[in-house]
Design an enzyme around this catalytic site. Structure first.
Site, mmCIF file in Angstrom:
data_model
loop_
_atom_site.group_PDB
_atom_site.id
_atom_site.type_symbol
_atom_site.label_atom_id
_atom_site.label_comp_id
_atom_site.label_asym_id
_atom_site.label_seq_id
_atom_site.Cartn_x
_atom_site.Cartn_y
_atom_site.Cartn_z
ATOM 1 N N HIS A 17 0.846 -1.214 0.000
ATOM 2 C CA HIS A 17 0.000 0.000 0.000
ATOM 3 C C HIS A 17 0.871 1.249 0.000
ATOM 4 O O HIS A 17 0.635 2.199 -0.751
ATOM 5 C CB HIS A 17 -0.865 0.063 1.273
ATOM 6 C CG HIS A 17 -1.918 -0.978 1.396
ATOM 7 N ND1 HIS A 17 -2.074 -1.732 2.536
ATOM 8 C CD2 HIS A 17 -2.902 -1.376 0.559
ATOM 9 C CE1 HIS A 17 -3.105 -2.549 2.390
ATOM 10 N NE2 HIS A 17 -3.624 -2.351 1.194
ATOM 11 N N LYS A 41 -15.478 -8.046 5.000
ATOM 12 C CA LYS A 41 -14.304 -8.413 5.800
ATOM 13 C C LYS A 41 -14.449 -7.951 7.239
ATOM 14 O O LYS A 41 -14.801 -6.798 7.481
ATOM 15 C CB LYS A 41 -13.043 -7.743 5.210
ATOM 16 C CG LYS A 41 -12.678 -8.167 3.815
ATOM 17 C CD LYS A 41 -11.391 -7.462 3.407
ATOM 18 C CE LYS A 41 -11.102 -7.609 1.919
ATOM 19 N NZ LYS A 41 -10.004 -6.733 1.484
ATOM 20 N N ARG A 90 -2.115 -5.744 -8.477
ATOM 21 C CA ARG A 90 -1.013 -6.664 -8.218
ATOM 22 C C ARG A 90 -0.880 -7.707 -9.306
ATOM 23 O O ARG A 90 0.199 -7.999 -9.784
ATOM 24 C CB ARG A 90 -1.233 -7.365 -6.865
ATOM 25 C CG ARG A 90 -0.998 -6.458 -5.691
ATOM 26 C CD ARG A 90 -1.538 -7.058 -4.436
ATOM 27 N NE ARG A 90 -2.991 -7.211 -4.522
ATOM 28 C CZ ARG A 90 -3.792 -7.345 -3.492
ATOM 29 N NH1 ARG A 90 -3.296 -7.408 -2.290
ATOM 30 N NH2 ARG A 90 -5.100 -7.446 -3.641
ATOM 31 N N SER A 127 -3.055 -7.670 2.968
ATOM 32 C CA SER A 127 -3.180 -7.586 4.423
ATOM 33 C C SER A 127 -3.617 -8.913 5.037
ATOM 34 O O SER A 127 -3.108 -9.315 6.084
ATOM 35 C CB SER A 127 -4.191 -6.500 4.804
ATOM 36 O OG SER A 127 -3.779 -5.259 4.306
HETATM 37 O O1 PNS Z 1 -8.826 -2.862 0.481
HETATM 38 P P1 PNS Z 1 -10.118 -3.291 -0.149
HETATM 39 O O2 PNS Z 1 -10.852 -4.240 0.774
HETATM 40 O O3 PNS Z 1 -9.953 -3.832 -1.543
HETATM 41 O O4 PNS Z 1 -11.009 -1.957 -0.236
HETATM 42 C C1 PNS Z 1 -12.251 -1.994 -0.847
HETATM 43 C C2 PNS Z 1 -12.976 -0.644 -0.716
HETATM 44 C C3 PNS Z 1 -13.206 -0.280 0.747
HETATM 45 C C4 PNS Z 1 -12.154 0.422 -1.408
HETATM 46 C C5 PNS Z 1 -14.321 -0.870 -1.459
HETATM 47 O O5 PNS Z 1 -14.988 -1.962 -0.904
HETATM 48 C C6 PNS Z 1 -15.197 0.374 -1.432
HETATM 49 O O6 PNS Z 1 -14.971 1.316 -2.176
HETATM 50 N N1 PNS Z 1 -16.210 0.347 -0.549
HETATM 51 C C7 PNS Z 1 -17.101 1.458 -0.333
HETATM 52 C C8 PNS Z 1 -18.518 1.125 -0.758
HETATM 53 C C9 PNS Z 1 -18.709 1.364 -2.238
HETATM 54 O O7 PNS Z 1 -18.518 2.442 -2.750
HETATM 55 N N2 PNS Z 1 -19.122 0.279 -2.920
HETATM 56 C C10 PNS Z 1 -19.382 0.280 -4.331
HETATM 57 C C11 PNS Z 1 -18.124 -0.027 -5.129
HETATM 58 S S1 PNS Z 1 -18.463 -0.034 -6.855
#
Ligand code: PNS
Length: 159
Positions: A17, A41, A90, A127
């Protein structure tokens, strides 16, 4: 002023990150690292703990801010006039999920997504793997920033 967000769960922030955040900070005027709750999660660290660790490890980057959001990422972006999201890719395995989110976020609010390829040093790093390895006594010293390493060991010793 060209501002982007770098979103994630950051539970906890890894060297992978941090590599993306540092490289993004060289390309954009301001990078907002934002912690969102991924409903799929369960966290090891609270959102406030993740924010504290992110602030510590980005303290030397003057154009990086740290914040949290709830609800949709695009609503956060809209409220702060942020036109683009930066994400690290990645491997091909990330691509399908990220493409779907990028296309949905554009569809919802015309927020763009900019992909940066992960440094090959960290392309295997996530993570959840770090937590699993640390939980079973493996060495994760080189995978997370030093302040995170200490907190990770302390948290796992409690559980
Ligand atoms: O580190 P991660 O788990 O890949 O992060 C994912 C995250 C938190 C960036 C993603 O789940 C997110 O943007 N969640 C917010 C809710 C949202 O906007 N959902 C619609 C996505 S199209």
């Amino acid at each position: 002023m060209h501002r982007v967000v770098c979103p994630g769960s950051f539970d906890p922030v890894t060297n992978g990150h941090l590599d993306i955040i540092r490289r993004a900070a060289r390309l954009h005027d301001e990078v907002l690292v934002v912690v969102g709750a991924n409903l799929a999660k369960e966290g090891l660290f609270t959102v406030e703990e993740r924010l504290t660790m992110l602030r510590e490890v980005t303290a030397d980057l003057p154009n990086v801010g740290v914040d949290k959001f709830t609800g949709l990422l695009v609503d956060y972006c809209r409220a702060r006039n942020v036109p683009a999201i930066v994400k690290g890719l990645r491997a091909v395995s990330d691509f399908e999920y990220e493409l779907e989110m990028a296309q949905m976020n554009y569809r919802l609010a015309e927020v763009e997504t900019l992909f940066m390829t992960a440094n090959p040093l960290y392309s295997f790093l996530r993570s959840s793997l770090v937590k699993e390895i640390a939980k079973y006594g493996g060495d994760v010293t080189s995978l997370v920033p030093e302040p995170v390493h200490g907190r990770l060991l302390a948290r796992l010793a409690q559980s």
